[in-house]
Design a protein around this motif. Sequence first.
Motif, PDB file in Angstrom:
ATOM      1  N   LYS A   1       0.784  -1.114  -0.172  1.00 19.58           N
ATOM      2  CA  LYS A   1      -0.049   0.103  -0.160  1.00 19.58           C
ATOM      3  C   LYS A   1       0.990   1.235   0.144  1.00 19.58           C
ATOM      4  CE  LYS A   1      -3.838  -0.059   2.070  1.00 19.58           C
ATOM      5  NZ  LYS A   1      -4.896  -0.042   3.357  1.00 19.58           N
TER       6      LYS A   1
ATOM      7  N   ILE B   1       1.729   7.304  -6.505  1.00 17.64           N
ATOM      8  CA  ILE B   1       0.487   8.416  -6.756  1.00 17.64           C
ATOM      9  C   ILE B   1       1.153   9.924  -6.391  1.00 17.64           C
ATOM     10  CG2 ILE B   1      -1.682   9.211  -6.082  1.00 17.64           C
ATOM     11  CD1 ILE B   1      -2.389   6.364  -5.634  1.00 17.64           C
TER      12      ILE B   1
ATOM     13  N   TYR C   1      -3.441   5.547  -9.295  1.00 19.20           N
ATOM     14  CA  TYR C   1      -4.557   5.558  -8.508  1.00 19.20           C
ATOM     15  C   TYR C   1      -5.484   4.384  -8.888  1.00 19.20           C
ATOM     16  CZ  TYR C   1      -8.920   7.136  -6.752  1.00 19.20           C
ATOM     17  OH  TYR C   1     -10.097   7.580  -6.368  1.00 19.20           O
ATOM     18  N   GLN C   2      -5.568   3.932 -10.195  1.00 21.52           N
ATOM     19  CA  GLN C   2      -6.314   2.858 -10.552  1.00 21.52           C
ATOM     20  C   GLN C   2      -5.793   1.556 -10.116  1.00 21.52           C
ATOM     21  OE1 GLN C   2      -6.556   2.669 -14.766  1.00 21.52           O
ATOM     22  NE2 GLN C   2      -8.482   3.500 -14.834  1.00 21.52           N
ATOM     23  N   ARG C   3      -4.501   1.581  -9.825  1.00 23.69           N
ATOM     24  CA  ARG C   3      -4.046   0.346  -9.060  1.00 23.69           C
ATOM     25  C   ARG C   3      -4.227   0.456  -7.689  1.00 23.69           C
ATOM     26  NH1 ARG C   3       2.600  -1.162  -9.695  1.00 23.69           N
ATOM     27  NH2 ARG C   3       2.372  -3.280  -9.328  1.00 23.69           N
ATOM     28  N   PHE C   4      -4.408   1.410  -7.092  1.00 22.57           N
ATOM     29  CA  PHE C   4      -4.680   1.428  -5.895  1.00 22.57           C
ATOM     30  C   PHE C   4      -6.128   1.084  -5.439  1.00 22.57           C
ATOM     31  CE2 PHE C   4      -6.288   3.839  -2.051  1.00 22.57           C
ATOM     32  CZ  PHE C   4      -5.572   3.266  -1.172  1.00 22.57           C
ATOM     33  N   ARG C   5      -7.207   1.594  -6.457  1.00 20.88           N
ATOM     34  CA  ARG C   5      -8.171   1.205  -6.112  1.00 20.88           C
ATOM     35  C   ARG C   5      -8.536  -0.296  -6.582  1.00 20.88           C
ATOM     36  NH1 ARG C   5     -12.449   4.635  -8.952  1.00 20.88           N
ATOM     37  NH2 ARG C   5     -13.916   3.354  -7.692  1.00 20.88           N
ATOM     38  N   LEU C   6      -7.803  -0.881  -7.541  1.00 26.19           N
ATOM     39  CA  LEU C   6      -8.028  -2.080  -7.800  1.00 26.19           C
ATOM     40  C   LEU C   6      -7.484  -2.808  -6.706  1.00 26.19           C
ATOM     41  CD1 LEU C   6      -8.641  -4.288  -9.849  1.00 26.19           C
ATOM     42  CD2 LEU C   6      -6.116  -4.106 -10.615  1.00 26.19           C
TER      43      LEU C   6
ATOM     44  N   ALA D   1      -7.731  -2.058  -3.408  1.00 26.38           N
ATOM     45  CA  ALA D   1      -8.511  -1.895  -2.372  1.00 26.38           C
ATOM     46  C   ALA D   1      -9.624  -2.944  -2.540  1.00 26.38           C
ATOM     47  CB  ALA D   1      -8.827  -0.401  -2.216  1.00 26.38           C
ATOM     48  N   ASP D   2     -10.085  -2.987  -3.801  1.00 24.58           N
ATOM     49  CA  ASP D   2     -11.344  -3.787  -4.001  1.00 24.58           C
ATOM     50  C   ASP D   2     -10.849  -5.458  -4.292  1.00 24.58           C
ATOM     51  OD1 ASP D   2     -12.869  -1.625  -4.298  1.00 24.58           O
ATOM     52  OD2 ASP D   2     -12.676  -1.869  -6.651  1.00 24.58           O
ATOM     53  N   SER D   3      -9.761  -5.690  -4.276  1.00 28.31           N
ATOM     54  CA  SER D   3      -9.343  -7.052  -4.384  1.00 28.31           C
ATOM     55  C   SER D   3      -8.222  -7.650  -3.252  1.00 28.31           C
ATOM     56  CB  SER D   3      -8.458  -7.344  -5.724  1.00 28.31           C
ATOM     57  OG  SER D   3      -7.369  -6.793  -5.594  1.00 28.31           O
TER      58      SER D   3
ATOM     59  N   SER E   1      -5.772  -6.647   1.040  1.00 28.50           N
ATOM     60  CA  SER E   1      -6.420  -7.119   1.960  1.00 28.50           C
ATOM     61  C   SER E   1      -5.907  -7.756   3.124  1.00 28.50           C
ATOM     62  CB  SER E   1      -7.484  -8.547   1.453  1.00 28.50           C
ATOM     63  OG  SER E   1      -8.459  -8.889   2.226  1.00 28.50           O
TER      64      SER E   1
END
Length: 200
Positions: A69, A76, A136-141, A143-145, A149
């Motif tokens: 993270k 970013i 940022y897209q990698r961060f959001r991806l 966070a969702d996967s 986790s």
Amino acid sequence: VFSIVVFGSIVNEGYVNRLDETQEHCIFNRNRNACNYGITVGVLAFLSCLLYLALDAYFPQISSVKDRKKAVLSDIGVSAFWAFLWFVGFCFLTNQWQASKEEDNPMNEGGDAARAAITFSFFSIFTWVGQAFLAYQRFRLGADSALFSQDYMDPSQDSGMPYAPYTNEEDATDAVGTYQQPPPADAFDTETQGYQTQNY
């Protein structure tokens, strides 16, 4: 590549002198700060690119969720910071180039190098903004996967059971009676309160 073009153009042809002078001055309005800014930002941006290229290659081997993270968040932040520095550099170099006097460079030496430095500074803005957006897209991806986790994932739920459990044909009929006793009738009685003892 853009940063190499910027600082390479300024170092190679960014300093000129008049016919009656021996000391060379910066081609951008004889302002040494403009040349220094372009060279410094170009070199540091190139080194940052190498650093994050190495981090990107090493990223799959990072096992700590917090470290992953931090790496993506730093990507970013650094990308947005460099986009801002290139925007400042583009504005600064363009302003100083427009303010340059023809008598300071009558032979128009290094004009192509100055224009190349300005042009690639402009391109660098969008390159770093795009890099920040992809991070940022990698961060959001992540966070969702399962990338970031911290919850435990049971491997048997992801891939299914790799093989069937062992069953003996002779004991299949009385498996429940042999290995497990049924719960007492009042174990699940909702009206009874308090701790229920089990008789074994």
